[in-house]
Every structure is written in C-alpha cells, then in structure tokens.
Design an enzyme around this catalytic site. Structure first.
Site, short mmCIF file in Angstrom:
data_model
loop_
_atom_site.label_atom_id
_atom_site.label_comp_id
_atom_site.label_asym_id
_atom_site.label_seq_id
_atom_site.Cartn_x
_atom_site.Cartn_y
_atom_site.Cartn_z
N ARG A 118 -2.87 -6.61 14.45
CA ARG A 118 -1.71 -6.85 15.31
C ARG A 118 -1.61 -8.34 15.64
O ARG A 118 -2.63 -9.00 15.80
CB ARG A 118 -1.85 -6.07 16.63
CG ARG A 118 -1.71 -4.56 16.48
CD ARG A 118 -0.33 -4.16 16.03
NE ARG A 118 -0.15 -2.72 15.83
CZ ARG A 118 -0.37 -2.06 14.69
NH1 ARG A 118 -0.82 -2.70 13.63
NH2 ARG A 118 -0.14 -0.77 14.59
N THR B 170 -11.45 5.21 11.00
CA THR B 170 -11.47 4.58 12.33
C THR B 170 -10.98 5.55 13.41
O THR B 170 -11.17 5.31 14.59
CB THR B 170 -10.61 3.30 12.35
OG1 THR B 170 -9.34 3.59 11.77
CG2 THR B 170 -11.26 2.18 11.60
N LYS C 60 0.84 -1.20 0.00
CA LYS C 60 0.00 0.00 0.00
C LYS C 60 0.88 1.25 0.00
O LYS C 60 1.78 1.39 0.83
CB LYS C 60 -0.90 0.01 1.24
CG LYS C 60 -1.79 1.25 1.34
CD LYS C 60 -2.78 1.13 2.47
CE LYS C 60 -2.29 1.66 3.78
NZ LYS C 60 -2.11 3.11 3.87
N ASP D 208 -3.53 4.40 -1.78
CA ASP D 208 -4.46 4.85 -0.73
C ASP D 208 -4.47 6.37 -0.65
O ASP D 208 -3.83 6.96 0.21
CB ASP D 208 -3.98 4.20 0.59
CG ASP D 208 -4.81 4.60 1.79
OD1 ASP D 208 -5.95 5.06 1.62
OD2 ASP D 208 -4.30 4.43 2.93
N LYS E 269 -7.54 8.23 -0.96
CA LYS E 269 -8.83 8.65 -0.38
C LYS E 269 -9.40 9.90 -1.03
O LYS E 269 -9.59 10.94 -0.38
CB LYS E 269 -8.69 8.87 1.13
CG LYS E 269 -8.24 7.64 1.91
CD LYS E 269 -8.29 7.90 3.41
CE LYS E 269 -7.81 6.72 4.21
NZ LYS E 269 -6.35 6.52 4.17
N ASP F 279 -13.99 14.89 -3.76
CA ASP F 279 -14.14 16.21 -4.40
C ASP F 279 -15.42 16.16 -5.23
O ASP F 279 -16.19 15.21 -5.14
CB ASP F 279 -12.90 16.50 -5.28
CG ASP F 279 -12.62 18.00 -5.40
OD1 ASP F 279 -13.60 18.77 -5.60
OD2 ASP F 279 -11.47 18.40 -5.33
N ILE F 280 -15.67 17.16 -6.06
CA ILE F 280 -16.87 17.13 -6.89
C ILE F 280 -16.72 15.99 -7.91
O ILE F 280 -15.59 15.63 -8.29
CB ILE F 280 -17.16 18.48 -7.59
CG1 ILE F 280 -16.00 18.89 -8.50
CG2 ILE F 280 -17.45 19.55 -6.56
CD1 ILE F 280 -16.32 20.10 -9.36
O1 C5P Z 1 1.29 0.38 11.27
P1 C5P Z 1 -0.15 0.00 11.12
O2 C5P Z 1 -0.36 -1.49 10.92
O3 C5P Z 1 -1.02 0.57 12.20
O4 C5P Z 1 -0.56 0.69 9.74
C1 C5P Z 1 -1.88 0.66 9.28
C2 C5P Z 1 -1.98 1.37 7.96
O5 C5P Z 1 -3.35 1.45 7.61
C3 C5P Z 1 -1.46 2.80 7.96
O6 C5P Z 1 -0.97 3.07 6.64
C4 C5P Z 1 -2.69 3.62 8.25
O7 C5P Z 1 -2.63 4.91 7.70
C5 C5P Z 1 -3.76 2.81 7.51
N1 C5P Z 1 -5.11 3.01 8.00
C6 C5P Z 1 -5.48 2.77 9.32
N2 C5P Z 1 -6.77 2.98 9.70
C7 C5P Z 1 -7.69 3.39 8.82
C8 C5P Z 1 -7.32 3.63 7.48
C9 C5P Z 1 -6.01 3.43 7.11
O8 C5P Z 1 -4.66 2.38 10.13
N3 C5P Z 1 -8.93 3.55 9.19
#
Ligand code: C5P
Length: 232
Positions: free
Chosen positions: A181, A119, A32, A59, A61, A64-65
């Site tokens: 995790r 989130t 990503k 990624d 995101k 916009d219009i």
């Molecule tokens: O290091 P970690 O596993 O937390 O990284 C998660 C990735 O997913 C990061 O690039 C973060 O920006 C992205 N992300 C997230 N939560 C979201 C959307 C994207 O952690 N809601």
C-alpha cells in the site's frame, strides 16, 4: 535479480480486464492472473494478454499428488507464462515433479514459486487447526528452504517475511510480495501492509499490487508512482 511491479488483475471478466489494460499506452506492465479470472475465462485470457505483450504471473497455487501437478504444469508451460506457483505444503517431491513438468523440451521454463503459508492464516489457526506446532516465522523459513531444496526459484510471501527468506535461502532466491500500500492509501482487507519503498528495502524482488492501482482514479499514474517508489 530483477525487480518489478506486478499488477493483480482481480477483475471478473475479460471485458473488464481489457478496458483496464487499454489505459496503458506507453508501457506493458507485468500482470497477475488469479483463479477468478482464469476459471471464468479459461486459458484464452492468458493467450490474449500475452499477445498484447505483457509478462504474466499465473497465480493458480497448485497442490495435488506429484504426478497430477507435473501433468498440469506441463499444460501451463505451453501457455508461455512467465511465472507460476504452487503450495510448498505439497512436499518436496511434489515441487520437484512440478519443476519437471514445467520444463519445456528446449530447457526453458517459467519461474516457479512456492506459497509458504497464506498470509490469511494466523499463527494461532496454523497451530490449532493444521497442527503445525512451530512458529509462523520458523514455518515460513522451513517451507522456503524446502522449495529451495526442490530447485524452485523463490516464494510468494508477506513483505514482512522477505528479509527472513533472503537470510535463509540466499539473495538469488526470489521473493514476490503482495500486501503493498502507498503511505497515503487505504489498507482494504490487508492487515499487514508495506509501502513499495519499504518492501524493496526489506528484500522484495517483485511486488504484487492490486487495488492501489486498479481502483485508483488514474491507474496509469498510480502504476508509475509504484514503479518509481519500488524500482527507483
Ligand atoms: O488489492 P491488493 O493489492 O490487496 O491485491 C493483492 C493481490 O495479491 C490479490 O490478487 C490477492 O489475492 C493476492 N495475494 C495476497 N496475499 C497473499 C497471496 C496473494 O494478497 N498471501
């Protein structure tokens, strides 16, 4: 539905990214590329990583219009990425325009996903600041259904919401979930986390994993562990 582990390349420069990817000799992980790397290095970083044989989730995101998003998506489709995203809050019209812009002349296109609610947004802030009076689960479900109606392929959501999205939008609507995790690793700044195995059982199709792999002493071993726990 495919299942895969996507490594979040949250690095500040191309040099750091290549040093990381050079460690992978036997496999080409799905990766990503987020705003930090894309804005620092430009489209060339996408071409270079693609040329190394990786699948890419870009990624950015978009929000916009409709006409602007359509034109921007047309540019992104030429980058030959595999997955891109936008904010469902941009409306069904914007999502439809994005899909149109993304579709290449030969009819192919990258997968298009919608972000429902970030989130990092709590239910309290969503209701007080954004004046969305529905509950978080109802909002996520409704935005996912809007994305489905617009013809999108799925959503990016918390692994805790994947089952709800599948129930509302069907098994073929993809769920891509960060916040992963290992059972024995630190949560960092993620407050709601799930292990790869639980994410799979909960309905995630793709998991996005950053620090548990990128900051591991042995990133290749951590990636393999993740694939084993998620895909089996
Ligand atoms: O290091 P970690 O596993 O937390 O990284 C998660 C990735 O997913 C990061 O690039 C973060 O920006 C992205 N992300 C997230 N939560 C979201 C959307 C994207 O952690 N809601």
């Amino acid at each position: 539905m495919n299942h895969d582990v996507i490594i979040a390349l949250d690095f500040p420069s191309a040099q750091d990214v290549y040093a990381f990817l050079d460690r992978f000799q036997d496999e080409k992980p799905f990766v990503k590329i987020g705003m930090e790397l894309f804005y620092a290095e430009g489209p060339e970083i996408v071409r270079q990583i693609k040329a190394r044989g990786h699948k890419i989730f870009l990624d950015l995101k978009l929000h916009d219009i409709p006409n602007t998003v359509k034109s921007a998506m047309r540019v992104l489709s030429r980058l030959d990425v595999d997955m891109v995203n936008l904010h469902a809050a941009g409306t069904i019209d914007m999502m439809r325009a994005a899909l149109e812009g993304l579709t290449r002349e030969d009819g192919t296109r990258p997968l298009l996903l919608a972000v429902t609610q970030l989130t990092s947004t709590s239910e309290e802030r969503m209701q007080k600041e954004l004046l969305i009076s529905a509950s978080m689960p109802d909002t996520v479900k409704h935005y996912a259904q809007n994305a489905l109606q617009a013809g999108l392929d799925g959503v990016v959501c918390s692994p805790l919401e994947a089952a709800l999205v599948k129930e509302a939008c069907g098994p073929n609507f993809a769920t891509v979930t960060p916040g992963i995790r290992f059972a024995d690793s630190a949560a960092d700044d993620q407050s709601r986390v799930m292990t790869p195995e639980k994410a799979r059982l909960g309905g995630s199709d793709y998991i996005v994993v950053g620090r548990p792999i990128t900051k591991a002493a042995d990133p290749v071993a951590a990636y393999r562990r993740c694939v084993k726990e998620f895909v089996g």
